[in-house]
Write an enzyme that holds these catalytic residues in place. Sequence first.
Site, PDB file in Angstrom:
ATOM      1  N   ARG A   8       0.847  -1.193   0.000  1.00 59.93           N
ATOM      2  CA  ARG A   8       0.000   0.000   0.000  1.00 59.93           C
ATOM      3  C   ARG A   8       0.884   1.246   0.000  1.00 59.93           C
ATOM      4  O   ARG A   8       1.555   1.541   0.983  1.00 59.93           O
ATOM      5  CB  ARG A   8      -0.921   0.029   1.219  1.00 59.93           C
ATOM      6  CG  ARG A   8      -1.740   1.307   1.313  1.00 59.93           C
ATOM      7  CD  ARG A   8      -2.961   1.208   2.208  1.00 59.93           C
ATOM      8  NE  ARG A   8      -2.656   1.074   3.623  1.00 59.93           N
ATOM      9  CZ  ARG A   8      -3.553   1.225   4.607  1.00 59.93           C
ATOM     10  NH1 ARG A   8      -4.816   1.509   4.295  1.00 59.93           N
ATOM     11  NH2 ARG A   8      -3.211   1.071   5.859  1.00 59.93           N
ATOM     12  N   ASP A  52      -3.612   2.517  13.944  1.00 63.12           N
ATOM     13  CA  ASP A  52      -2.828   3.244  12.940  1.00 63.12           C
ATOM     14  C   ASP A  52      -3.367   4.675  12.868  1.00 63.12           C
ATOM     15  O   ASP A  52      -4.107   5.113  13.753  1.00 63.12           O
ATOM     16  CB  ASP A  52      -2.822   2.528  11.585  1.00 63.12           C
ATOM     17  CG  ASP A  52      -4.173   2.531  10.881  1.00 63.12           C
ATOM     18  OD1 ASP A  52      -5.097   3.236  11.340  1.00 63.12           O
ATOM     19  OD2 ASP A  52      -4.298   1.842   9.848  1.00 63.12           O
TER      20      ASP A  52
END
Length: 532
Positions: free
Chosen positions: A167, A447
């Site tokens: 990603r 996150d």
Amino acid sequence: MKTKTLKTSNLEFSNDVKNYYPEILTNDALNFIAALHEKFNGERLSLLKNRVNQQKVFDEGKLPEFPLETRSIREGEWKAGNIPEDLQDRRVEITGPVDRKMVINALNSGAKTFMADLEDSTSPTWQNVIEGQQNLIDANNKTISLVDSERNKSYSLNPETAVLLVRPRGLHLNEKHVLINGEETSGSLVDFGLYVFHNTRTMLEHNTAPYFYLPKLEHYKEARWWNDVFNFSQDYLEVPKGTFKATVLIETITASFQLDEIIYELKDHIVGLNCGRWDYIFSYIKKFRNHPDFVVPNRDQVTMTTPFMEAYSKLVIQRCHKRGIHAIGGMAAQIPIKNDEEANAAALEKVRKDKEREVKNGHDGTWVAHPALVAVAMAEFNKHMPDPNQLHVTRDDVNISEEDLVEIPKGTVTEAGIRKNINVGILYTEAWLRGYGAVALYNLMEDAATAEISRTQLWQWLKHEVVLEDGRKFNTELYIDLLNDEAEKILSGSGEYFNENNRYKLAIELFDKLVLSEKFEEFLTLPAYKYI
């Protein structure tokens, strides 16, 4: 592959770069980054302006709609391209940052795939970004290893490993350390470009290819941009079109109104959509932040059974399967709870129920954040999904309206919820400033989306002076009292996560400024980036 002498007058590094990583940042690799920048950065900046214009429409009181101009795409009977053999079965995917130990442990975890994350779970320090690229090169070469002398442990790859996906950073993030014509480059293009430049040939030799997760898309034109980047890069590297494959994270409220369109724009490259649940909640709050009726309750009260979340999840399954691609479920962020068997069992049962719901709804796979959760998720998908995927589950029974996708979640705002947002938001921001993007807090792997929800909820609750469950009005005075109280706990070292070499004062200052700012900041990582 095209090569030419580097035009050093066009590309330069920022003054704070001390390590130039000559094995990664070769002349040819930098030429490729420069070519990507010159062709695509202008359009990226234009797409970001479109986001600003769209927000103005929402601020006027309007809500998202299924686009009229693309009705024929939504109603057409087309299909996306092929799914490679090694991506046919994605029943359990593990995610995490690109540090060396994580890459090895994730590839060895028993999950079907590993999403190596240069975005929300990586703090984009120069070292993290470029050494992460080296770790991915070594992983694809099957040479990655690590010796931890402090723990007297060594790490290396098992014979069988998860399939690797990467990603890159979102379109909104710059790479301030690399300048072209005096302009900061795109984090998306640097992450993507270095990865495909160094790994495409190796991966093709190993009967796989560069596979990606594309984050935070807000419009089908952004999917078109990525498709153009893919096509240009495949030509540049002299590999066939359709070599690169992508799964798009549906983690913005606007993207859920354009699922068919996003798939269509990437149809030669796309293999799936993923329900990025935490960022989706953040996007919902952010986009409707100026609507007094759209106040979202405590984060813990918003789950995948909340109507607007359940609606988007089922719509993703339906549209993906109609177009012949996978629908991947959301993240189980729990981590093992040591020294408390009862609490650990309860957490694992919560994960099991979440995965059972996803597989029964028709998802083809799901996400976990910790290797210890792989077996729990795998067992549920094995039980209910005997085939590699569930593309045959059409969900024709699903009929999701525009109103369903924005249904206001019910619940309460409490002092405990405010305190948790302040505490977790500051703790995460502080760790990010020290270079850590994946942080274990209160038995969850958090996150950047965590801190984004935390500060955005506080901003919205303050703006509308929401009434708490106990009848008090949440105003600036109450916020400052609670902030000072939580900050004192953190700074005193009495909290569970106190770190001696900390940046708490800066984190508190940044977080507080974002919450109290009259003008909402789109991403907290934008102002924080200059401090790393």
